[in-house]
Design an enzyme around this catalytic site. Sequence first.
Site, mmCIF file in Angstrom:
data_model
loop_
_atom_site.group_PDB
_atom_site.id
_atom_site.type_symbol
_atom_site.label_atom_id
_atom_site.label_comp_id
_atom_site.label_asym_id
_atom_site.label_seq_id
_atom_site.Cartn_x
_atom_site.Cartn_y
_atom_site.Cartn_z
ATOM 1 N N GLU A 118 18.719 46.024 33.164
ATOM 2 C CA GLU A 118 17.789 45.109 32.490
ATOM 3 C C GLU A 118 18.385 44.639 31.172
ATOM 4 O O GLU A 118 19.090 45.406 30.505
ATOM 5 C CB GLU A 118 16.451 45.805 32.253
ATOM 6 C CG GLU A 118 15.702 46.135 33.541
ATOM 7 C CD GLU A 118 14.313 46.722 33.301
ATOM 8 O OE1 GLU A 118 13.933 46.880 32.119
ATOM 9 O OE2 GLU A 118 13.611 47.018 34.274
ATOM 10 N N HIS A 171 9.530 43.540 33.929
ATOM 11 C CA HIS A 171 9.120 44.792 33.260
ATOM 12 C C HIS A 171 7.838 44.568 32.455
ATOM 13 O O HIS A 171 7.782 44.783 31.243
ATOM 14 C CB HIS A 171 10.234 45.311 32.344
ATOM 15 C CG HIS A 171 10.154 46.792 32.128
ATOM 16 N ND1 HIS A 171 11.265 47.578 31.965
ATOM 17 C CD2 HIS A 171 9.089 47.636 32.030
ATOM 18 C CE1 HIS A 171 10.896 48.837 31.781
ATOM 19 N NE2 HIS A 171 9.577 48.892 31.812
#
Length: 532
Positions: free
Chosen positions: A262, A280
């Site tokens: 990420e 997320h």
Amino acid sequence: MPRVLVSDKLSPTAVQIFKDRGVEVDYLPDLGKDKEKLLEVIGQYDGLAIRSATKVTEKLIAAATNLKVVGRAGIGVDNVDIPAASRRGIIVMNTPFGNSITTAEHAVAMMFAVARQIPEANASTHAGKWEKNRFMGVEITGKTLGVIGCGNIGSIVAQRGVGLKMHVVAFDPFLSDDRAIELGIEKVELEELFARADFITLHTPLTDKTRNIINKDAITKMKKGVRIINCARGGLIVEADLIEGLKSGKVAGAGIDVFEVEPATESPLFNMENVVCTPHLGASTDEAQENVALQVAEQMSDYLVKGAVTNAINMPSISAEEAPRLKPFVKLAEVLGAFVGQVTEEPIKEVEVLFDGATAGMNTRALISATLAGLIRPQVADVNMVSAPIMVKERGIVLSEVKRDKSGVFDGYIKLTVKTDKRVRSIAGTVFSDHKPRFIQIKGINMDAEVGRHMLYMANKDVPGIIGVIGSICAKHGINIANFSLGRDNAGGNAIAMLYLDEAFPEEVRAELEGHEFIGSAKPLQFDVEEV
């Protein structure tokens, strides 16, 4: 005044909480992204409040010479090197409850989105199409929901699943039978969950045991047409194996909020119609962001100002209510450990801490941590309640705890017994109404010794005039005795003496004392206590 750095974006209300509770705070929300600048300034701070952008690495911890606590506003602490922090005695806290409902709701929303293909249907409709027959979904009602990890978030998802008339099965090594009954769910092993679940949702932290828990082998054991939701941690699913399962049709759909890397700006998952992806967003609601920010500010302030420890990853919790009562016993535990640590030369093999009477009902995990810190500090100066248990474990020392009801004249006391290859040492102590620690038994010999900063511990024979001998030698060298405590096993047998001195005992005088025919040993000691 303790000083805290906030290096990621937190609510202004959280910053005000620090100030209101007597903590100086620097709010620099973009500093976490500047590794070099953060490394340069971190040594000025007692506390560091972060979210996910700041990476608390071993290098940063080494530079944080004054740091006492790291507070993570959120659940995951993947961005903190916990072993390195623990070795340096830095408490790492998180806020496991502030975003539980928000993350659980997102998982349920993803489940619905995957079941009814809502994102794809939405995009198609916005494009002016009317593809009613293309988006054939499945009902949630009556399906089996498999929950992997039934802690704070997982249990909320399980309850929501029960409310949706799903049959919920859960795998969690720490889930008790009573808790499963309370939630209205069925506790199963992981392979059974794989075989029975129509929907699988992950709610476990990322550890060595859980990493890649959903892989090719696991997918092979699942039902054809299973749908998988991950709003927990990237790395729990092997993404390449999931993609293969989706392409083969074994997996009918997936809802993915977290990724192996990420930010995930590109992924083969993004091009798949039967996959719903979000960036997320599990904790991304106004309520959750506010809650975790306020909680971390309150927890860090309570620790820095009051000594209360809440939601610590690497240390037993000490509530704000119990901290004042526990504090003198923490000090007692430290000095008991410090006594044994200073008089023991050979390697320690076993440690037993006994809690008698009132102490058995206290926070014994914290007291044991304090005991271990005092025990190994003479050999490892840079140690505290956080790092001591780790160091003891690394040295292979066997630790045991014993609790028992009141057995003597004291309402409660702590007894420390240490075994080496050559001997067994024991010491017991309690706290009187003045909140100061007292030694009440050494080597099985009862006594009442007030603990001071500078002390002298002696083993001698119980003979007439021995007190005069000791006093005369001390007087000859200008050593003033503040308090003199004695004990013996029987008349004319073995005796011990504890001298509380105004100043440190000179090493050169020790040989003169030990040269006396009735004095076996004399050991100068130092304890970190307030002087009377």
